[in-house]
Write a protein that holds these residues in place. Structure first.
Motif, short mmCIF file in Angstrom:
data_model
loop_
_atom_site.label_atom_id
_atom_site.label_comp_id
_atom_site.label_asym_id
_atom_site.label_seq_id
_atom_site.Cartn_x
_atom_site.Cartn_y
_atom_site.Cartn_z
N MET A 1 4.18 8.15 3.49
CA MET A 1 4.17 6.72 3.24
C MET A 1 3.88 6.13 4.87
O MET A 1 4.78 6.56 5.73
N ASP B 1 7.07 1.04 7.71
CA ASP B 1 7.54 -0.21 7.39
C ASP B 1 7.36 -1.23 8.38
O ASP B 1 7.92 -1.03 9.49
N THR C 1 8.00 -4.64 8.25
CA THR C 1 8.45 -5.81 7.90
C THR C 1 9.33 -6.10 9.20
O THR C 1 10.01 -5.51 9.99
N ARG D 1 0.73 -12.71 -0.83
CA ARG D 1 1.37 -11.43 -1.09
C ARG D 1 1.14 -10.48 0.12
O ARG D 1 0.03 -10.36 0.44
N ASP E 1 2.52 -6.27 1.38
CA ASP E 1 3.64 -4.87 0.91
C ASP E 1 3.93 -4.67 2.22
O ASP E 1 3.38 -5.47 3.53
N ALA E 2 5.05 -3.88 2.57
CA ALA E 2 5.76 -3.74 4.00
C ALA E 2 4.72 -3.06 5.05
O ALA E 2 5.20 -3.03 6.34
N HIS E 3 3.76 -2.54 4.39
CA HIS E 3 2.76 -1.97 5.53
C HIS E 3 1.76 -2.72 6.20
O HIS E 3 1.01 -2.14 6.99
N VAL F 1 5.98 -7.61 -1.70
CA VAL F 1 5.94 -6.61 -3.22
C VAL F 1 5.93 -5.22 -2.59
O VAL F 1 5.16 -4.93 -1.75
N ASP F 2 6.14 -4.35 -3.44
CA ASP F 2 5.71 -2.79 -3.16
C ASP F 2 4.08 -2.81 -3.43
O ASP F 2 3.76 -3.65 -3.95
N SER F 3 3.62 -1.98 -2.90
CA SER F 3 2.06 -1.56 -2.95
C SER F 3 1.68 -1.62 -4.38
O SER F 3 0.52 -1.94 -4.55
N GLY G 1 2.97 -3.02 -6.73
CA GLY G 1 2.86 -4.36 -7.07
C GLY G 1 1.66 -5.20 -6.64
O GLY G 1 1.07 -5.95 -7.64
#
Lengths: 252, 288
Positions: free
Chosen positions: B1, B4, B6, B166, B168-170, B201-203, B205
């Motif tokens: 993965m 991150d 963030t 929105r 994701d963390a990536h 949100v997660d990917s 999501g």
């Protein structure tokens, strides 16, 4: 009937006329009266026009001004809107803080650009609009402050500037005309300078001359701006602007 | 993965430096990365070249004296047509300006994203845009038409700041409003890009509820992701929230008088983002 027609309603009809015969293109009105005008044109003599909700949607209905659309016909975010400009499938009616005899328009600033006396919006899309799709102007308060000898910052391109450019540059340049609270003006003169085409009922030619900061060409016979038909009046009053927002932009 | 990315708004600003060219996404008073702008206001970074379809981001940075040069086609609050701080800064000659047409601006970002030196456009010619920006050049079509066009120089950015609904963390960013504006172009035009969002949100999501065409920004361009609920306030972030018109009116009102502006900054901009959001909530409560 004509006694009861307000000045704002003459203006709406005159703005609508700007889009007559335009076919399947986007009508881009800036301001309340031009917005009502574009919608009136679509409901009557230019049914193929495309309209926006003022945001990112092409609307498939013709709602009252300042109320929501129920039908979406298409998607028109800014970048696609700019493609419609460049591709010429649009006729914009812009505002003008200053406008000269050849249709050069300024919305950027008043005074010296380097340190303006009054900063306005900025040129926005006026340069790209005027070289790529037909342009008309709406001036809700016809005065010598707007109609000036020389504009301070040419944002929208007028006929004298375009004439100096090479043919390829000016091939899509077309300033159709100007609607104001006093009159309808066009550029149907040999040197493409501003000409008084019609005055709204209740307005004299001298009044327009006095409100214009440069010598104005005047048609041999200056007719009155055409009155709305009974059906047009009904559409304006009952369908397109039941709250009378037009009267806030143009007072009788 | 993938990693991150963030971080906090202050961590984003820690990566920026005085003198940089910063692109700011959104349009007018719509979906501006205001939490990131507010973090910039709290820093001692200055001397910026700001590239923006301008709104209150430009106004706030101008009021704080952080702009050396502005590149813009307009600055507006939309429902209030003239931005008061921008107006005042221009009328007092507070910064240099490159004034481009909206379409020229888009081509400048596009050129930068494509690593091209310029893009040709039929706009600007005959207008005073050419006069007030004497550095602008023209180019002639190499084909039979030989048309002369404006060569809009690439608007390469040291950093881009954008706000989306929105992510994701990536760094995959999703917009849920009606218009992407030009946020993806800003990110592509920048050496480093930072994305704030209403919610991380997660990917899975991101993919669950909305079509892939809502995924506006790719993680390949993004260096940092900031979760900033209300991060576009007081500009709009449809469909999460509309523009806070009452607050915007208060902002514009305060901007007209130095003493009132001092009080406004004291009340809203003297603390961190949490303090700002708390002050906004108190303001809203007082208004009802």
């Amino acid at each position: 009937m004509s006694e009861s027609v307000t000045r704002a309603e003459y203006c709406v009809v005159a703005c609508a006329e700007a889009w007559r015969g335009d076919g399947e293109i986007l009508a881009s009105p800036m301001g309340t009266v031009p917005t009502i005008g574009a919608r009136l044109a679509k409901l009557t003599f230019s049914p193929d026009l495309l309209l926006t909700d003022g945001e990112a949607m092409l609307i498939g209905d013709v709602p009252a001004v300042a109320s929501g659309s129920q039908v979406t016909e298409g998607w028109l975010p800014y970048r696609r809107h700019l493609a419609m400009v460049a591709g010429g499938r649009r006729h914009v009616m812009m505002g003008a803080s200053q406008l000269d005899a050849y249709g050069n328009q300024n919305i950027s600033c008043i005074g010296d650009w380097a340190k303006p006396r009054r900063q306005l919006l900025g040129v926005r899309g006026a340069p790209v609009n005027t070289l790529n799709n037909p342009t008309s102007y709406w001036v809700p308060r016809h005065s010598p402050r707007v109609f000036v000898e020389r504009v301070d910052m040419v944002s929208g391109v007028g006929y004298d500037r375009a004439a100096d450019a090479e043919p390829a540059t000016r091939r899509f340049h077309e300033v159709r005309g100007v609607v104001t609270d006093l009159a309808v003006l066009d550029f149907a003169t040999p040197d493409r300078s501003l000409r008084l085409r019609s005055v709204h009922p209740g307005v004299t030619v001298d009044q327009v001359r006095e409100a214009t900061g440069f010598p104005l060409a005047v048609a041999d016979e200056v007719p009155h701006t055409r009155a709305p038909s009974a059906e047009e009046l009904r559409l304006i009053r009952e369908v397109l602007d039941p709250k009378g927002l037009r009267d806030r932009e143009v007072r009788s | 993965m993938s990693r991150d990315k963030t971080m906090t708004a202050d961590e984003v600003v820690a990566r920026l430096e005085s003198g940089m060219t910063i692109g700011i996404g959104g349009w007018g008073s719509r979906r501006k990365p205001m939490a990131l702008v507010r973090a910039l206001l709290r820093s001692d970074i200055t001397d910026l070249t700001v590239v923006s379809y301008g709104g209150p981001d430009v106004g706030l940075l101008a009021a704080a004296g952080k702009i050396r040069k502005l590149i813009a086609a307009f600055v507006t609050l939309d429902s209030i047509s003239l931005e008061p701080h921008f107006r005042s800064a221009r009328e007092h000659g507070m910064f240099e300006m490159t004034e481009l047409d909206e379409a020229m601006f888009m081509w400048g970002l596009t050129a930068a994203g494509h690593r091209l030196p310029f893009m040709p456009i039929r706009a600007g010619l005959c207008s005073d845009v050419m006069k007030v920006n004497p550095q602008l050049r023209t180019v002639r079509s190499p084909y039979d038409d030989g048309e002369e066009l404006v060569a809009v120089p690439a608007l390469r950015l040291d950093a881009a700041l954008v706000h989306l609904n929105r992510a994701d963390a990536h760094g995959n960013g999703q917009y849920l409003g009606p218009d992407p504006y030009f946020d993806d172009l800003f990110c592509e035009a920048a050496d480093q890009a930072y994305l704030s969002c209403e919610r991380i949100v997660d990917s899975a999501g991101l993919r669950a509820e909305h079509g892939p065409q809502t995924l506006l920004v790719s993680r390949a361009y993004i260096n940092g992701v900031v979760e900033a609920p209300g991060g576009a306030h007081f500009t709009s972030c449809a469909p999460d929230y509309d523009r806070d018109e009452a607050f915007q009116r208060a902002y514009a009102q305060a901007a007209t008088d130095p003493e009132e502006w001092r009080r406004f900054t004291e009340q809203f901009l003297s603390g961190d983002e949490d303090a700002y959001q708390a002050a906004v909530a108190a303001f809203a409560k007082e208004a009802t």
